[in-house]
Design a protein around this motif. Structure first.
Motif, mmCIF file in Angstrom:
data_model
loop_
_atom_site.group_PDB
_atom_site.id
_atom_site.type_symbol
_atom_site.label_atom_id
_atom_site.label_comp_id
_atom_site.label_asym_id
_atom_site.label_seq_id
_atom_site.Cartn_x
_atom_site.Cartn_y
_atom_site.Cartn_z
ATOM 1 N N UNK A 25 0.918 -1.262 -0.160
ATOM 2 C CA UNK A 25 -0.135 -0.037 -0.041
ATOM 3 C C UNK A 25 0.899 1.210 -0.004
ATOM 4 N N UNK A 26 0.508 1.995 -0.830
ATOM 5 C CA UNK A 26 1.152 3.561 -0.824
ATOM 6 C C UNK A 26 0.083 4.632 -0.820
ATOM 7 N N UNK A 27 0.331 5.856 -0.561
ATOM 8 C CA UNK A 27 -0.550 6.941 -0.595
ATOM 9 C C UNK A 27 -0.169 8.096 -1.623
ATOM 10 N N UNK A 28 -1.089 8.894 -2.011
ATOM 11 C CA UNK A 28 -0.530 10.051 -2.766
ATOM 12 C C UNK A 28 0.330 10.922 -2.409
ATOM 13 N N UNK A 29 0.629 10.866 -0.826
ATOM 14 C CA UNK A 29 1.511 11.867 -0.157
ATOM 15 C C UNK A 29 2.879 11.666 -0.551
ATOM 16 N N UNK A 30 3.236 10.381 -1.225
ATOM 17 C CA UNK A 30 4.625 10.014 -1.471
ATOM 18 C C UNK A 30 4.940 10.547 -2.880
#
Length: 555
Positions: free
Chosen positions: A49-54
């Motif tokens: 899982x990754x988020x757009x903040x990255x």
């Protein structure tokens, strides 16, 4: 193995292309330089899982790509089932994370869902992060570690299949027992419904319509009789007057005398003759109807009563008579089920006893399998810990049997004694951060020997470790890398010097933006980086000499 990693617009990393060797690859750099971002990038192409903040500020999307080579046969076969080919044993994984939160995953340029990427990623790479040490602090996780080492998947799956069957039977018995309290009331209710409907002996779903039709005729029988009688008299006549039928016959007879002279009269004669015959038939049928219109008072009363009964039963169980008959059928089926539930409960109880015996036997087999595996596990882990500068550690696998659960009948906990003369105690109560790191490394190495994952990543395995213990961790990682690819993020010189490929993660300010880069160090570059790790930014000639000596000693 992971041969190459490309990162674009991931947090502070604008662009980075990193090549890895098949052996020991170490990452070093100042705190905050972006080492964790690098691990996040690898996690992204592994389907985590990754988020757009990255996504780097100002960029539309982040792109992470990984080239894996020398792909194993099992991975290639798994991908082939999905219609994805691995030409020349190569696999190209890509993950795009958009700034609006969207994400795209690809395998060999083909778009795939994240779950498939995660499945493949789990077969390619095993990542050990700092949070993994917490597994050792949770005794309920220890049984999974032992089972992974013992390769008990087959036994566990077979046990769980029987265990689930036992659970399902037990649930059925509980449901039937709970229903037992209201069963008698429901049986009486169903018997009343069945008796009430059966009393009417309904066999035809159209009976209500037929009764209504007959009643309507009976109610109008006088008027109908008068009309039928009048029509019959007109057709057949009486003693004084000729009827229509007789008049038509006379017409026919008059024409018959001249049909041989005038041909045009023949069809008219035939039509009148047919009409006379048809009128005679109608007259006879009217006479028959007239005879049947004699209403039987008892029949009339019965029709009224029957109509009333059918109307009431339809109001209660309808609205149609067919619905009443369906209610009867369902009620009879439910009654049969309820009256047979005692036999069902007994049959289920017998099945439960059989399954309980089966599950208990399988649990004992699994328990003994774990006990034998635990002996080998303790020996191997102890040897690893001794190498990692924990020569006096004593590991015990505490295995206690109890009630049957999804994992069998065992509860497992790892106990250690780190010093001579101390009784083994739970890891969570006595292990320091450095000891946890080394214990986890020992476990990872022992378990890794059982799987086919080619790449192992260690994110700060050196937490809480220094001196000779750190050197031993470095030696162990170097030893592992002779059989598998190792990537390690470290803060310790003793570990970094052991690497075959040393990569420096640097944070720089370019213009008004912070940017992180990754570059491979040559021997000279490694000297300065090792000296920095050991002594900080004020690097002296003596530090450089010591670093050079360390590097040469490894060679």
């Amino acid at each position: 193995m992971l041969s190459e990693l490309y990162i674009e617009n991931l947090a502070v990393i604008e662009k980075a292309s990193i090549e890895f060797t098949s052996s020991f690859n170490a990452f070093t750099g100042e705190t905050g330089a972006g080492k964790s971002i690098l691990i996040n990038g690898i996690n992204a192409i592994l389907g985590q899982r990754v988020t757009k903040d990255i996504v780097r500020t100002g960029a539309d999307k982040a792109i992470i790509s990984g080239l894996f080579t020398d792909i194993g046969k099992d991975i290639a076969e798994h991908l082939a089932e999905m219609g994805i080919d691995c030409e020349e044993g190569q696999l190209f994984l890509t993950r795009e994370i958009r700034s609006d939160g969207g994400s795209v995953a690809r395998i060999n340029q083909r778009a795939v869902n994240i779950s498939l990427l995660r499945d493949i990623g789990g077969m390619l790479v095993n990542i050990h992060g700092q949070h993994d040490n917490q597994i050792l602090m949770a005794p309920e996780k220890h049984i999974n570690i032992l089972d992974s080492y013992a390769e008990a998947d087959g036994l566990i799956e077979d046990y769980r299949q029987s265990f689930h069957e036992l659970q399902n039977v037990a649930k059925q018995i509980n449901r039937l027992n709970k229903e037992q309290g209201r069963k008698e009331f429901r049986i009486a209710e169903l018997e009343e419904i069945i008796s009430e409907i059966n009393a009417l002996d309904i066999t035809d779903p159209d009976e209500e319509k037929l009764i209504a039709s007959e009643l309507e005729i009976s109610k109008n029988s006088v008027a109908i009789s008068e009309a039928v009688y009048a029509a019959d008299m007109m057709l057949s006549g009486d003693d004084e007057n000729k009827g229509i039928s007789e008049l038509v016959s006379e017409c026919s007879d008059r024409l018959d005398d001249f049909t041989d002279i005038m041909a045009e009269l023949t069809p008219l004669y035939e039509r009148l003759n047919s009409a006379a015959i048809e009128l005679d038939d109608i007259s006879r049928e009217l006479s028959g109807i007239l005879d049947s219109l004699d209403v039987d008072p008892k029949r009339f009363d019965w029709l009224n009563q029957r109509s009333d009964d059918l109307r009431k039963i339809c109001k209660k169980y309808g609205p149609e008579l067919s619905d009443v008959m369906e209610t009867l059928r369902k009620s009879e089926e439910e009654l049969a089920e309820l009256t047979g539930s005692e036999q069902s409960i007994q049959a289920l109880a017998d099945e439960k006893n059989r399954l309980l015996t089966e599950v208990s036997h399988k649990a004992k087999v699994l328990s003994e399998f774990r006990r034998e595996a635990a002996k080998r596990f303790v020996k191997q882990v102890t040897d690893e810990l001794e190498f990692l500068n924990m020569p006096n550690v004593r590991l015990i696998v505490s295995q206690e049997t109890g009630k049957l659960t999804l994992n069998g009948m065992d509860s497992v906990e790892f106990l250690i004694s780190a010093n001579v003369g101390e009784d083994p105690r739970p890891i969570a109560k006595i292990a320091s951060g450095g000891e946890l790191s080394r214990i986890m490394l020992a476990l990872k190495n022992v378990i890794a020997e059982k799987d086919s994952i080619d790449t192992l990543i260690f994110d700060e395995i050196d937490t809480g470790v220094s001196g000779r213990a750190a050197q031993k961790i470095g030696l162990k990682l170097r030893q592992i890398s002779r059989h598998r690819q190792v990537l390690c993020v470290t803060h310790l010189a003793q570990i970094a010097v052991m690497a075959d490929n040393h990569l420096l993660i640097e944070k720089n300010i370019v213009g008004d933006r912070t940017s992180t880069s990754v570059r491979k160090l040559d021997h000279e570059g490694r000297k300065y980086e090792i000296a920095r790790i050991m002594g900080g930014d004020n690097i002296t000639e003596l530090m450089l000499e010591n670093a050079d000596e360390l590097l040469n000693s490894v060679k």
